[in-house]
Motif scaffolding. Sequence first.
Motif, PDB file in Angstrom:
ATOM      1  N   ARG A 146      -0.315   2.381  12.850  1.00 44.10           N
ATOM      2  CA  ARG A 146      -1.778   2.282  12.850  1.00 44.10           C
ATOM      3  C   ARG A 146      -2.340   2.205  11.429  1.00 44.10           C
ATOM      4  O   ARG A 146      -3.361   1.577  11.197  1.00 44.10           O
ATOM      5  CB  ARG A 146      -2.404   3.494  13.530  1.00 44.10           C
ATOM      6  CG  ARG A 146      -2.315   3.488  15.007  1.00 44.10           C
ATOM      7  CD  ARG A 146      -3.061   4.693  15.504  1.00 44.10           C
ATOM      8  NE  ARG A 146      -2.886   4.933  16.915  1.00 44.10           N
ATOM      9  CZ  ARG A 146      -3.237   6.046  17.522  1.00 44.10           C
ATOM     10  NH1 ARG A 146      -3.772   7.037  16.838  1.00 44.10           N
ATOM     11  NH2 ARG A 146      -3.046   6.188  18.803  1.00 44.10           N
ATOM     12  N   GLY A 147      -1.693   2.881  10.488  1.00 43.34           N
ATOM     13  CA  GLY A 147      -2.202   2.969   9.126  1.00 43.34           C
ATOM     14  C   GLY A 147      -1.920   1.768   8.254  1.00 43.34           C
ATOM     15  O   GLY A 147      -2.480   1.655   7.168  1.00 43.34           O
ATOM     16  N   CYS A 148      -1.079   0.860   8.709  1.00 44.69           N
ATOM     17  CA  CYS A 148      -0.763  -0.321   7.894  1.00 44.69           C
ATOM     18  C   CYS A 148      -2.007  -1.201   7.772  1.00 44.69           C
ATOM     19  O   CYS A 148      -2.510  -1.714   8.769  1.00 44.69           O
ATOM     20  CB  CYS A 148       0.378  -1.109   8.511  1.00 44.69           C
ATOM     21  SG  CYS A 148       0.814  -2.585   7.553  1.00 44.69           S
ATOM     22  N   PRO A 149      -2.521  -1.389   6.554  1.00 47.56           N
ATOM     23  CA  PRO A 149      -3.782  -2.124   6.388  1.00 47.56           C
ATOM     24  C   PRO A 149      -3.698  -3.600   6.757  1.00 47.56           C
ATOM     25  O   PRO A 149      -4.721  -4.212   7.062  1.00 47.56           O
ATOM     26  CB  PRO A 149      -4.122  -1.942   4.909  1.00 47.56           C
ATOM     27  CG  PRO A 149      -2.837  -1.628   4.249  1.00 47.56           C
ATOM     28  CD  PRO A 149      -2.003  -0.910   5.279  1.00 47.56           C
ATOM     29  N   GLU A 200      11.942  -4.232  -4.831  1.00 53.40           N
ATOM     30  CA  GLU A 200      11.533  -4.238  -6.240  1.00 53.40           C
ATOM     31  C   GLU A 200      10.136  -4.817  -6.448  1.00 53.40           C
ATOM     32  O   GLU A 200       9.497  -4.565  -7.466  1.00 53.40           O
ATOM     33  CB  GLU A 200      12.564  -4.988  -7.098  1.00 53.40           C
ATOM     34  CG  GLU A 200      12.790  -6.431  -6.712  1.00 53.40           C
ATOM     35  CD  GLU A 200      13.717  -6.627  -5.509  1.00 53.40           C
ATOM     36  OE1 GLU A 200      13.719  -7.734  -4.966  1.00 53.40           O
ATOM     37  OE2 GLU A 200      14.419  -5.691  -5.099  1.00 53.40           O
ATOM     38  N   GLU A 201       9.633  -5.584  -5.474  1.00 51.45           N
ATOM     39  CA  GLU A 201       8.276  -6.125  -5.544  1.00 51.45           C
ATOM     40  C   GLU A 201       7.253  -5.210  -4.862  1.00 51.45           C
ATOM     41  O   GLU A 201       6.061  -5.503  -4.856  1.00 51.45           O
ATOM     42  CB  GLU A 201       8.225  -7.507  -4.897  1.00 51.45           C
ATOM     43  CG  GLU A 201       9.075  -8.534  -5.607  1.00 51.45           C
ATOM     44  CD  GLU A 201       9.120  -9.854  -4.858  1.00 51.45           C
ATOM     45  OE1 GLU A 201       8.597  -9.939  -3.722  1.00 51.45           O
ATOM     46  OE2 GLU A 201       9.693 -10.801  -5.412  1.00 51.45           O
ATOM     47  N   GLY A 202       7.727  -4.128  -4.256  1.00 48.63           N
ATOM     48  CA  GLY A 202       6.846  -3.200  -3.583  1.00 48.63           C
ATOM     49  C   GLY A 202       6.592  -3.518  -2.124  1.00 48.63           C
ATOM     50  O   GLY A 202       5.820  -2.841  -1.461  1.00 48.63           O
ATOM     51  N   ARG A 203       7.244  -4.532  -1.602  1.00 49.49           N
ATOM     52  CA  ARG A 203       7.042  -4.926  -0.203  1.00 49.49           C
ATOM     53  C   ARG A 203       7.920  -4.094   0.726  1.00 49.49           C
ATOM     54  O   ARG A 203       8.989  -3.640   0.358  1.00 49.49           O
ATOM     55  CB  ARG A 203       7.315  -6.400  -0.014  1.00 49.49           C
ATOM     56  CG  ARG A 203       6.325  -7.233  -0.794  1.00 49.49           C
ATOM     57  CD  ARG A 203       6.508  -8.699  -0.539  1.00 49.49           C
ATOM     58  NE  ARG A 203       5.644  -9.441  -1.414  1.00 49.49           N
ATOM     59  CZ  ARG A 203       4.579 -10.104  -0.995  1.00 49.49           C
ATOM     60  NH1 ARG A 203       4.259 -10.124   0.268  1.00 49.49           N
ATOM     61  NH2 ARG A 203       3.836 -10.756  -1.855  1.00 49.49           N
ATOM     62  N   SER A 242       0.823  -1.217   0.000  1.00 46.87           N
ATOM     63  CA  SER A 242       0.000   0.000   0.000  1.00 46.87           C
ATOM     64  C   SER A 242       0.855   1.263   0.000  1.00 46.87           C
ATOM     65  O   SER A 242       0.379   2.325  -0.369  1.00 46.87           O
ATOM     66  CB  SER A 242      -0.930   0.017   1.211  1.00 46.87           C
ATOM     67  OG  SER A 242      -0.203   0.265   2.392  1.00 46.87           O
ATOM     68  N   SER A 243       2.091   1.162   0.455  1.00 44.93           N
ATOM     69  CA  SER A 243       3.060   2.265   0.473  1.00 44.93           C
ATOM     70  C   SER A 243       2.778   3.337   1.517  1.00 44.93           C
ATOM     71  O   SER A 243       3.482   4.340   1.566  1.00 44.93           O
ATOM     72  CB  SER A 243       3.177   2.946  -0.894  1.00 44.93           C
ATOM     73  OG  SER A 243       3.447   2.008  -1.895  1.00 44.93           O
TER      74      SER A 243
END
Length: 76
Positions: free
Chosen positions: A55-58, A31-34, A16-17
């Motif tokens: 808190r914001g990490c989905p 590179e995978e966005g993780r 989600s970034s």
Amino acid sequence: MGSLHVSAQRETCVTSSLCVYRLPQVFDQDEEGRVVVLDDSPPDSLRDELRRAWRGCPTRSIQVEGLTSEGSDTTP
């Protein structure tokens, strides 16, 4: 206030970034966005921003020792 220790579960990250946008000095993406933790012991001055990222990490992939969601900091 105690010291902070940051870790992340890359396996559950959904890219989600949000953590990177909130704290680019602590989090990045591979590179995978993780999620990648750049600073696992960030300074206390980042405590409030770190709480928002946590808190914001989905997927609750971020773990922070020395921080609680309520605002009174203790080690969970």
